[in-house]
Design an enzyme around this catalytic site. Sequence first.
Site, PDB file in Angstrom:
ATOM      1  N   CYS A 114     -33.358 -46.476 -16.492  1.00 46.28           N
ATOM      2  CA  CYS A 114     -34.139 -47.419 -17.296  1.00 46.28           C
ATOM      3  C   CYS A 114     -33.280 -48.257 -18.237  1.00 46.28           C
ATOM      4  CB  CYS A 114     -35.207 -46.670 -18.079  1.00 46.28           C
ATOM      5  SG  CYS A 114     -36.425 -45.823 -17.033  1.00 46.28           S
ATOM      6  N   HIS A 253     -37.593 -51.025 -24.096  1.00 43.26           N
ATOM      7  CA  HIS A 253     -37.953 -50.516 -22.772  1.00 43.26           C
ATOM      8  C   HIS A 253     -39.377 -50.000 -22.811  1.00 43.26           C
ATOM      9  CE1 HIS A 253     -38.126 -48.367 -19.100  1.00 43.26           C
ATOM     10  NE2 HIS A 253     -38.019 -47.165 -19.658  1.00 43.26           N
ATOM     11  N   ASN A 283     -44.269 -48.532 -16.578  1.00 42.23           N
ATOM     12  CA  ASN A 283     -42.817 -48.436 -16.712  1.00 42.23           C
ATOM     13  C   ASN A 283     -42.169 -48.870 -15.404  1.00 42.23           C
ATOM     14  OD1 ASN A 283     -40.138 -47.692 -16.959  1.00 42.23           O
ATOM     15  ND2 ASN A 283     -40.548 -45.612 -17.665  1.00 42.23           N
TER      16      ASN A 283
END
Length: 326
Positions: A114, A253, A283
């Site tokens: 990520c 994020h 996500n």
Amino acid sequence: MKIKSGILGCGYYLPEKIMTNFDLEKIVDTSDEWIRSRTGIEKRRIAAEGECTSDMAFKAAERAIKSAGIKKEDIDLIVLATICPDFAWPATACMTASKLGFRDIPAFDVSAACSGFIYALTVARSMVESGLYKKVLLIAAEKFSTYLDWTDRNTCVLMGDGAGAMIIGESPTSEIMSTYISADGSNPEYLYQPGGGSVHPLSQEVLDKKLNFMHMNGKEIYVNAVEKMPLALDKAMKLAGVTPEQVDFTIFHQANIRIIQYIAKKFNIPEEKNIINIQRFGNTSAATIPIAFAEAWEAGRIKKGNIVAFSAFGGGLTWGGAVVKV
């Protein structure tokens, strides 16, 4: 004279299929209320059958090229952040380059989960500022739906598919003011795909144990994220010489709304400065920040001259931050 790199253009792509929390209620033991209250996610995009990571990367890249107002032939390097590649190897960047019509420019992947976008931004910035390359196509693309166990309610509700892209090059106005990246590989089991590599090669046993899917220790990831993401943001702002008050927008994020809100509160970032789209897209791993940036840019929310700060955390464990002047 020192070369300064900046963002020349941006773009994003999201698959058409929308999977809501109510859709998930039909296939796994969960509920809309449970997902929203713990993550902030209401829906996510899922790639179509046969639609691979490089397909999404290609579409985001096309929009970034158009946004930058450059010719495709001006690009001399492609850097693609992903942990959901088309193949174990070769690099998905090579597949994307081919779809764009390139046959003779360097292209490679960056794997930092990520945090991949921040890592790739650091690479792209360094390549331009070194003078080795003029215009870098930076892409972050993930087809995470491939790596989800759709019977595991703790993980399958979190992820979505999509891609974001930027053109990084020398600019008289825009500037990548700072990037900061770091990692700690001592606890990979907190968030990883254990099967399919050299530790657990693909086998029937690996498939039976579902080791080819995403595995996560949610508690440990949360604890580490709320420590490392603020650290990365603080480091990036200090390297850029800016204070939180001087930052026009933040994009963290998009993993969990509680983590995002925690960091915003820690730095006294008002709600109107904090760009959030996790409720609509979930996500998308490395792609969350560039998707949010490109969407806000196209909507006119982020404008020329704005200072935008990024922070991310992911499996590895990896983390990073950056500050850019648009």
